[in-house]
Design an enzyme around this catalytic site. Structure first.
Site: not given
Length: 304
Positions: A64, A99, A113
């Site tokens: 949500h 989350e 990265d």
């Protein structure tokens, strides 16, 4: 997406972890000295994590859209790894575990990265939830008390057979799902004396919880509050407010309800709306946390 409209809003917290392993101590030193060619690894990855937490619902289909009220990202640089810890808080109807984990993952991936040009052995591992708080399970009792529960439906039309009871039935269904047993179910007309007599009889039988459905509106025959209030020794405004506040978020007509909650002796009386939705929403608003009241009563025996 899962329907969460019936849930109550609470403070919810989740803490997630990710670990980025590196090939040498030199990589850790380069991070600390801010000499990695792509920039400040800790600050860039922190920024990426903040964006990730706020945009979790955009990439995880069943998540949500949640108002994120706090995100904290901490690092612990060890000799051969960096431990990432992400804390997320919200005041909402559903938790923030995904989350927090999504944030930890993106922090780790951003580090990967940025470090791969100087270290070919960078590895992401151990993405996991460390803790969560504030969900319904936090407010459930570890062991539901064994209560003597009664449901009284106060309705002229239902008691006369002109209409079938649905409010009482939905209350019973919801209470049974909470592990409670209904020992008494009765339907009576909207008459003050009859309501009071029924409640007094149940209290004399040492009933722990009496829920009355119906008669809390403002029509001339809605007299359940007038019947119940004189019987109550200790009224509990907070529960009444919680019921109305929960209902008001769903329909503006909830402000017209006169739900009453309080103790008569050791018996908790709850007068709830007689509509099916009103009764169901009232139970959702305050159960199971309301059961904590029975732990506060002196001499309550959980094993009875």
């Amino acid at each position: 997406m899962v329907d969460i409209t019936h849930k109550i809003t609470t403070l919810r917290t989740a803490v997630a972890q990710a670990i980025v392993k590196v090939g040498s101590a030199e990589t850790i030193q380069a991070i600390l000295d801010k000499k990695v060619p792509k920039g400040d690894v800790l600050e860039v990855s922190r920024t990426a994590g903040l964006f990730a937490v706020k945009n979790t619902s955009c990439v995880i289909p069943d998540c949500h859209q949640i108002p994120i009220e706090y995100t904290g990202i901490q690092f612990e640089c060890l000799t051969d790894s960096i431990k990432i810890e992400v804390t997320v808080k919200t005041i909402y109807k559903t938790g923030v575990e995904v989350e927090a984990m999504h944030g930890a993952l993106i922090v780790a991936l951003t580090m990967y990265d940025m470090l791969k040009p100087i270290d070919k052995n960078v590895e992401i591992s151990t993405i996991k939830l460390l803790q969560k708080k504030g969900g319904k399970s936090d407010y459930n009792l570890k062991h539901n008390p064994s209560l003597n529960v009664a449901v009284l439906v106060c309705s002229d039309t239902v008691s006369s057979g002109k209409k079938k009871d649905s409010a009482g039935k939905i209350i019973i269904e919801k209470l049974e799902k909470l592990g409670l047993t209904i020992s008494n179910y009765n339907i009576i007309p909207d008459e003050i004396k009859e309501i009071q007599n029924s409640v007094n009889q149940l209290c004399n039988k040492k009933t722990d919880l009496v829920i009355l459905a119906g008669g809390t509106g403002l029509s001339k025959r809605d007299i359940t509050p007038e019947a119940i209030i004189p019987l109550i020794d200790r009224r509990i405004p907070g529960i009444e407010e919680a019921i109305r506040s929960y209902g008001q978020e769903r329909t503006p007509f909830a402000m017209l309800s006169r739900s009453i909650v309080g103790f008569k002796g050791d018996t908790l009386l709850m007068a709830l709306p007689g509509s099916t939705n009103g009764a169901a929403e009232s139970i959702d608003a305050v159960f199971p946390s309301i059961l904590h009241l029975f732990q506060l009563l002196n001499g309550f025996d959980h094993g009875k």
